[in-house]
Design an enzyme around this catalytic site. Structure first.
Site, mmCIF file in Angstrom:
data_model
loop_
_atom_site.group_PDB
_atom_site.id
_atom_site.type_symbol
_atom_site.label_atom_id
_atom_site.label_comp_id
_atom_site.label_asym_id
_atom_site.label_seq_id
_atom_site.Cartn_x
_atom_site.Cartn_y
_atom_site.Cartn_z
ATOM 1 N N GLN A 19 22.058 72.139 16.783
ATOM 2 C CA GLN A 19 22.993 73.108 17.346
ATOM 3 C C GLN A 19 24.369 72.478 17.560
ATOM 4 O O GLN A 19 24.477 71.315 17.919
ATOM 5 C CB GLN A 19 22.451 73.638 18.676
ATOM 6 N N SER A 44 16.955 67.974 16.744
ATOM 7 C CA SER A 44 16.556 69.083 17.606
ATOM 8 C C SER A 44 16.030 70.245 16.760
ATOM 9 O O SER A 44 15.007 70.108 16.106
ATOM 10 C CB SER A 44 17.721 69.487 18.515
ATOM 11 N N LEU A 45 16.724 71.401 16.738
ATOM 12 C CA LEU A 45 16.232 72.516 15.921
ATOM 13 C C LEU A 45 16.116 72.111 14.455
ATOM 14 O O LEU A 45 15.319 72.697 13.699
ATOM 15 C CB LEU A 45 17.142 73.740 16.067
ATOM 16 N N ARG A 91 12.582 80.343 20.125
ATOM 17 C CA ARG A 91 12.948 79.087 20.801
ATOM 18 C C ARG A 91 14.294 79.234 21.490
ATOM 19 O O ARG A 91 14.471 78.838 22.647
ATOM 20 C CB ARG A 91 12.990 77.953 19.763
ATOM 21 N N HIS A 150 16.709 70.013 26.409
ATOM 22 C CA HIS A 150 16.045 68.696 26.352
ATOM 23 C C HIS A 150 16.018 67.986 27.708
ATOM 24 O O HIS A 150 16.361 66.807 27.815
ATOM 25 C CB HIS A 150 16.697 67.811 25.281
ATOM 26 N N GLN A 162 9.141 68.336 22.356
ATOM 27 C CA GLN A 162 10.552 68.217 21.981
ATOM 28 C C GLN A 162 11.461 69.099 22.835
ATOM 29 O O GLN A 162 12.625 68.776 23.063
ATOM 30 C CB GLN A 162 10.706 68.578 20.495
#
Length: 312
Positions: free
Chosen positions: A9, A94-95, A119, A203, A252
């Site tokens: 992101q 991440s994503l 998500r 996170h 995660q």
């Protein structure tokens, strides 16, 4: 050895994918499939905005994934370069880990889009707007960042969210704790702290409701066998078993993105070249982690053609 890596992101921008869609049927098919899966005109938001709609986490996550997969599909279908022949492993920030799994065949494109939409919604809903925040620490290594997080917490959540490279670490947690961290940077020998324009504290432990939502979603749509090993964010280690990856995707959501360590682990395994698909964010980070690594960022048709010539 070569790794294909996928951005997270923050790499979204209005106009993303427009050139690809204009030049390639394969790219248009990806964007249409994602629109159909989400029952939403996401590509219209990617193309024309408005920017505040694209920046919404629930839109940004599937949009970034769709853009990267479109680049990959053009490379595969129109340049004739198969992922399994061009790369030895995959990873994502991440994503981007979901994008990497989609690329490697663990999730279908439609399922990846739906999982990332969920998500994004779950991460946004986990914490009321204004309660959480994130900041980037510039000129900070992991040790300094952890010391600052501990000093700033005062009973609240303040954790390392992203260990991006040797000069950039991101903290996440309660807004007051993050603001204290920004105020204390100089005392901890850190050059600068910058509040990030994000809508939720990703996170960190505040994301537990989102982790629970993803655990439930991944029970219904578990990853299948993947064609290439993936390096997982939370372990910075290679994963080959779908069951293990399913568990790590849940971890995660609250866990640290160990990107610096992931790159070092890939380098130690023999990866000499990193190809970032769909963005130009990870390339500079990788360069700061290991200046000897070769890095190529592939976004445009010209980038794809250049990469195809090099690999062929």
């Amino acid at each position: 050895m070569r790794a294909f890596v996928f951005p997270g992101q923050g790499s979204q921008k209005v106009g993303m994918g427009v050139e690809l869609a204009g030049a390639s049927t394969a790219a248009r098919e990806v964007f249409q499939e994602v629109d159909d899966a989400l029952d939403q005109k996401l590509f219209s938001i990617m193309s024309e905005g408005p920017e505040d709609q694209l920046t919404l986490t629930e839109n940004a996550q599937p949009a970034i994934m769709a853009h990267a997969i479109a680049v990959l599909r053009v490379l595969e279908k129109e340049a004739g370069i198969a992922l399994t022949e061009a790369a030895d492993c995959v990873a994502g920030h991440s994503l981007g880990e979901y994008t990497a799994l989609c690329a490697a065949g663990a999730f279908s494109l439609a399922d990846t889009a739906r999982l990332l939409k969920l998500r994004g919604q779950a991460m946004q809903a986990a914490v009321p707007v204004g309660v959480g925040a994130m900041c980037a620490l510039l000129g900070a290594d992991l040790e300094k960042a952890q010391a600052l997080a501990e000093a700033s917490s005062e009973g609240q959540v303040c954790q390392v969210a992203n260990d991006n490279d040797p000069t950039q670490v991101v903290l996440s947690g309660h807004r007051e704790a993050i603001e204290r961290a920004v105020a204390l940077v100089k005392e901890h020998g850190i050059k600068r702290g910058v509040l990030l324009p994000v809508s939720a504290p990703f996170h960190c432990d505040l994301m537990q409701p989102a982790a629970d939502a993803m655990a439930e979603a991944l029970q219904k749509v578990p990853p299948k066998a993947f064609r290439l090993p993936i390096y997982a964010n939370v372990t910075a280690a290679q994963v080959v078993q779908p069951e293990e990856e399913q568990r790590l995707l849940v971890e995660q959501v609250c866990g640290r993105v160990r990107w610096r360590e992931s790159v070092l682990a890939m380098r130690a395994a023999g990866v000499e070249e990193f190809v970032e698909l769909g963005g130009k964010v990870l390339g500079p980070m990788i360069g700061r982690i290991d200046s000897d690594a070769k890095v190529t960022s592939v976004v445009t048709m010209a980038d794809i053609e250049a990469l195809a010539k090099e690999i062929a």
